[in-house]
Design an enzyme around this catalytic site. Sequence first.
Site: not given
Length: 151
Positions: A56-58
Amino acid sequence: MTDSPAVDVVLNSEQIAGLLPHRYPFALVDRVIAYEPGVSAVAIKNITMNEPQFQGHFPDRPLMPGVLIVEAMAQVGGLIVTQMPDLPKGLFVFAGIDGVRFRRPVVPGDQLNIRCELLSLKRKRFGKVRAEATVDGQLVCSGELMFSLVD
């Protein structure tokens, strides 16, 4: 291609797990290459695409979150005090973060070289370390980290 110089491992991952309470996915120190309990430590964190934060990052541009860089530095700082004699039993946790600055991104494939030195230890309960993380000799992050003993 030349062979890279051999690095003496002072503490391997199993030994680190015996000194720090952190476990997957929050164990952020892969090996310690220099260690003087109560004084200083130098450690390595290998950054790989397999780490959960990169989902999720990223997704399109994986960057190691700054908070995890600081946490890795704090874990190395924690290693400094783990072998000090006469400290009360308990868990050292963050009490403050001063002057932390980020200088460049950290991405999968990088190897963080983390150096910490103990600046002070008061009443065997409150400590401060100076920490810095580099990649390929370039400063990534630096600052002072404070911790406190929780009974």
